[in-house]
Enzyme design. Structure first.
Site, PDB file in Angstrom:
ATOM      1  N   GLY A  96       5.919  12.777  14.347  1.00 47.23           N
ATOM      2  CA  GLY A  96       4.844  13.352  13.547  1.00 47.23           C
ATOM      3  C   GLY A  96       4.623  14.819  13.833  1.00 47.23           C
ATOM      4  O   GLY A  96       5.430  15.470  14.494  1.00 47.23           O
ATOM      5  N   ARG A 156       0.813  -1.230   0.000  1.00 50.29           N
ATOM      6  CA  ARG A 156       0.000   0.000   0.000  1.00 50.29           C
ATOM      7  C   ARG A 156       0.841   1.273   0.000  1.00 50.29           C
ATOM      8  O   ARG A 156       0.409   2.318   0.499  1.00 50.29           O
ATOM      9  CB  ARG A 156      -0.936   0.056   1.218  1.00 50.29           C
ATOM     10  CG  ARG A 156      -2.020  -0.980   1.168  1.00 50.29           C
ATOM     11  CD  ARG A 156      -2.903  -0.898   2.392  1.00 50.29           C
ATOM     12  NE  ARG A 156      -3.852  -1.992   2.323  1.00 50.29           N
ATOM     13  CZ  ARG A 156      -5.170  -1.838   2.363  1.00 50.29           C
ATOM     14  NH1 ARG A 156      -5.700  -0.642   2.481  1.00 50.29           N
ATOM     15  NH2 ARG A 156      -5.957  -2.876   2.284  1.00 50.29           N
ATOM     16  N   GLU A 209      -3.077  15.426  17.885  1.00 52.92           N
ATOM     17  CA  GLU A 209      -2.630  14.652  16.730  1.00 52.92           C
ATOM     18  C   GLU A 209      -3.600  13.478  16.596  1.00 52.92           C
ATOM     19  O   GLU A 209      -4.696  13.547  17.156  1.00 52.92           O
ATOM     20  CB  GLU A 209      -1.148  14.260  16.861  1.00 52.92           C
ATOM     21  CG  GLU A 209      -0.731  13.618  18.162  1.00 52.92           C
ATOM     22  CD  GLU A 209      -1.027  12.148  18.205  1.00 52.92           C
ATOM     23  OE1 GLU A 209      -1.994  11.790  18.913  1.00 52.92           O
ATOM     24  OE2 GLU A 209      -0.306  11.362  17.581  1.00 52.92           O
ATOM     25  N   MET A 210      -3.256  12.423  15.887  1.00 48.71           N
ATOM     26  CA  MET A 210      -4.280  11.420  15.603  1.00 48.71           C
ATOM     27  C   MET A 210      -3.834   9.968  15.802  1.00 48.71           C
ATOM     28  O   MET A 210      -4.527   9.051  15.356  1.00 48.71           O
ATOM     29  CB  MET A 210      -4.812  11.620  14.172  1.00 48.71           C
ATOM     30  CG  MET A 210      -5.350  13.032  13.963  1.00 48.71           C
ATOM     31  SD  MET A 210      -6.100  13.312  12.355  1.00 48.71           S
ATOM     32  CE  MET A 210      -7.646  12.463  12.581  1.00 48.71           C
ATOM     33  N   ASP A 217       1.069  23.542  13.328  1.00 46.19           N
ATOM     34  CA  ASP A 217       0.061  24.595  13.237  1.00 46.19           C
ATOM     35  C   ASP A 217      -0.466  24.828  14.647  1.00 46.19           C
ATOM     36  O   ASP A 217      -0.313  23.965  15.515  1.00 46.19           O
ATOM     37  CB  ASP A 217      -1.074  24.189  12.279  1.00 46.19           C
ATOM     38  CG  ASP A 217      -1.631  22.819  12.580  1.00 46.19           C
ATOM     39  OD1 ASP A 217      -1.008  21.821  12.185  1.00 46.19           O
ATOM     40  OD2 ASP A 217      -2.669  22.743  13.254  1.00 46.19           O
TER      41      ASP A 217
HETATM   42  N1  HPA Z   1      -5.373  18.097  14.298  1.00 49.63           N
HETATM   43  C1  HPA Z   1      -5.051  16.812  14.244  1.00 49.63           C
HETATM   44  N2  HPA Z   1      -3.868  16.375  13.864  1.00 49.63           N
HETATM   45  C2  HPA Z   1      -2.950  17.286  13.513  1.00 49.63           C
HETATM   46  C3  HPA Z   1      -3.208  18.645  13.551  1.00 49.63           C
HETATM   47  C4  HPA Z   1      -4.488  19.071  13.968  1.00 49.63           C
HETATM   48  O1  HPA Z   1      -4.783  20.264  14.021  1.00 49.63           O
HETATM   49  N3  HPA Z   1      -2.089  19.289  13.128  1.00 49.63           N
HETATM   50  C5  HPA Z   1      -1.178  18.336  12.857  1.00 49.63           C
HETATM   51  N4  HPA Z   1      -1.686  17.134  13.091  1.00 49.63           N
END
Ligand code: HPA
Length: 239
Positions: free
Chosen positions: A90, A44, A180-181, A205
């Protein structure tokens, strides 16, 4: 041997794997920092490489975005490929005044709005935390590199675009530094497997100020974070 998502042989991955979200960033780290990088997975387009850094074997493989994705890859690395340490490298969105654009944050804990922990059938809520040895080593290596880091709680969110305007302020009130996620799923998989994990994030950001990094600054702060993670991998090899 292959797993459903990784076509590598046992022994193809080093003890420590760096995981950026983006496959192209995995390729960049391998080509920029590793000696003799070898492509060990490309299912992938999830580039995975193994090489050496300062003579120590290190792997780097992308995690993809979000908890289901890092959940799959970290599970397979821990359980089927003998990986001991996963360092997520990340980006995160700044949520607190304590963090500024380009800061590097070590995720001591990871709150989440996800139900990933539901699978463990716990009679309460779980507090996903990083591995203390990795955290201490990262803090020490950051000092050695002269790199300022903030240490604290992350929010691992299932949503990048969230419909609830009250959500981020509520997490901020609880001292969460950045969103983050992936970290929470990584920490839970590590805990369940008896292995180690740490998320190292660059603030790309800021949700309070609306600022975002331009491509060049982003690249430079990534380099700091990657060098930090690679030095942690070298130290972990000495244990
Ligand atoms: N939200 C979620 N994940 C992220 C963000 C965000 O604003 N910026 C960088 N990764």
């Amino acid at each position: 041997m292959s797993t459903p998502h990784i076509s590598s042989q046992m022994g193809d991955f080093a003890k420590t794997v760096l995981m950026p979200g983006d496959p192209l960033r995995a390729k960049f780290i391998a080509e920029t920092f590793l000696e003799n990088p070898r492509l060990v997975n490309n299912v992938r387009g999830i580039h995975g490489y193994t090489g050496t850094y300062k003579g120590v074997p290190v792997s780097v493989m992308a995690s993809g975005m979000g908890m289901p994705s890092i959940g799959i890859y970290s599970y397979e690395l821990y359980h089927f490929y003998g990986v001991e340490n996963i360092l997520r490298v990340g980006t995160a969105g700044g949520m607190s005044q304590r963090v500024k654009l380009r800061d590097v944050v070590l995720g001591m804990g990871a709150c989440t709005n996800s139900n990933f922990a539901g699978q463990y059938n716990l009679p309460g809520t779980y507090a996903p935390i990083c591995d203390y040895t990795l955290l201490r080593t990262a803090a020490e290596q950051a000092d050695a590199l002269g790199l300022h880091v903030e240490v604290g709680n992350l929010l691992s969110s299932d949503t990048f675009y969230d419909d609830n305007p009250d959500a981020n302020p509520a997490w901020r009130k609880m001292g969460v530094l950045a969103v983050e996620m992936e970290a929470a799923a990584l920490y839970m998989n590590a805990a369940r497997a008896g292995k180690r994990a740490l998320a190292i994030c660059t603030i790309s950001d800021h949700l309070l100020t609306g600022e975002a990094t331009d491509a060049e600054t982003r690249q430079n702060s990534f380099l700091d974070m990657m060098k930090l993670a690679l030095n942690v991998a070298v130290e972990m090899d000495k244990l």
